[in-house]
Write a protein that holds these residues in place. Structure first.
Motif, PDB file in Angstrom:
ATOM      1  N   ARG A   5       1.059  -1.074  -0.626  1.00  0.00           N
ATOM      2  CA  ARG A   5       0.543  -0.342   0.160  1.00  0.00           C
ATOM      3  C   ARG A   5       0.576   1.157   0.225  1.00  0.00           C
ATOM      4  NH1 ARG A   5      -1.403  -1.832   5.817  1.00  0.00           N
ATOM      5  NH2 ARG A   5      -0.525  -0.634   7.332  1.00  0.00           N
ATOM      6  N   LEU A   8       2.039   1.316  -3.260  1.00  0.00           N
ATOM      7  CA  LEU A   8       1.219   1.987  -4.187  1.00  0.00           C
ATOM      8  C   LEU A   8       0.570   3.488  -4.333  1.00  0.00           C
ATOM      9  CD1 LEU A   8      -0.944   1.662  -6.350  1.00  0.00           C
ATOM     10  CD2 LEU A   8      -2.362   0.869  -4.476  1.00  0.00           C
ATOM     11  N   LEU A  52      -9.464   1.814  -7.410  1.00  0.00           N
ATOM     12  CA  LEU A  52      -7.986   2.008  -7.804  1.00  0.00           C
ATOM     13  C   LEU A  52      -8.683   2.211  -8.879  1.00  0.00           C
ATOM     14  CD1 LEU A  52      -4.882   2.543  -8.084  1.00  0.00           C
ATOM     15  CD2 LEU A  52      -5.096  -0.674  -7.549  1.00  0.00           C
ATOM     16  N   LEU A  67       0.120  -1.190 -11.689  1.00  0.00           N
ATOM     17  CA  LEU A  67       0.426  -2.142 -10.945  1.00  0.00           C
ATOM     18  C   LEU A  67       1.938  -2.516 -11.521  1.00  0.00           C
ATOM     19  CD1 LEU A  67      -2.858  -4.509 -11.337  1.00  0.00           C
ATOM     20  CD2 LEU A  67      -1.655  -3.049  -9.747  1.00  0.00           C
ATOM     21  N   VAL A  70       4.160  -0.065  -9.466  1.00  0.00           N
ATOM     22  CA  VAL A  70       3.995  -0.738  -8.040  1.00  0.00           C
ATOM     23  C   VAL A  70       5.049  -2.455  -8.350  1.00  0.00           C
ATOM     24  CG1 VAL A  70       2.939  -1.496  -6.299  1.00  0.00           C
ATOM     25  CG2 VAL A  70       2.514   0.339  -7.643  1.00  0.00           C
TER      26      VAL A  70
END
Length: 119
Positions: A5, A8, A52, A67, A70
């Motif tokens: 998290r 992200l 998201l 993604l 990340v």
């Protein structure tokens, strides 16, 4: 420990700031409260897949791109943690760690790689 998290949130904040957008603008377009997006960016809250997707749409960035970034950040943190663990345990194993100087790479090692050798 790698916190997904947090990474992200870092990626989302970087995307938003590179676009020169404020939290308020993204919040309004994503229809998510400003405070909640702020907490996501600071890694304090987990974002659901729906939330998201809404934030990505507001930023006009594909979810897959977020993604992937990340994932790259997770891999870098895991590698850094592995090196730190190796360096911490090397003396107990009778090993020393040395960073290769530029141009000294040979075999599978690359310049700047950390290698272990017997003491």
């Amino acid at each position: 420990m790698v916190l997904f998290r947090r990474l992200l949130g870092d990626v989302l904040r970087t995307k938003r700031m590179r676009q020169g957008r404020t939290l308020r603008e993204v919040s309004a377009e994503a229809r998510v409260s400003l405070g909640y997006i702020s907490e996501i960016e600071r890694g304090q809250k987990e974002a659901s897949s729906e939330l998201l997707a809404s934030i990505c749409a507001a930023l006009d960035v594909p979810l897959s791109e977020i993604l992937a970034e990340v994932s790259d950040a997770v891999a870098l943190e895991e590698a850094a943690m592995a090196v730190a663990v190796d360096e911490a345990t090397a003396p107990a194993k009778g090993l020393t760690t040395t960073a290769l100087p530029p141009g000294a790479a040979s075999g599978g090692a690359r310049s700047g790689d950390v290698v272990a050798s017997a003491a």
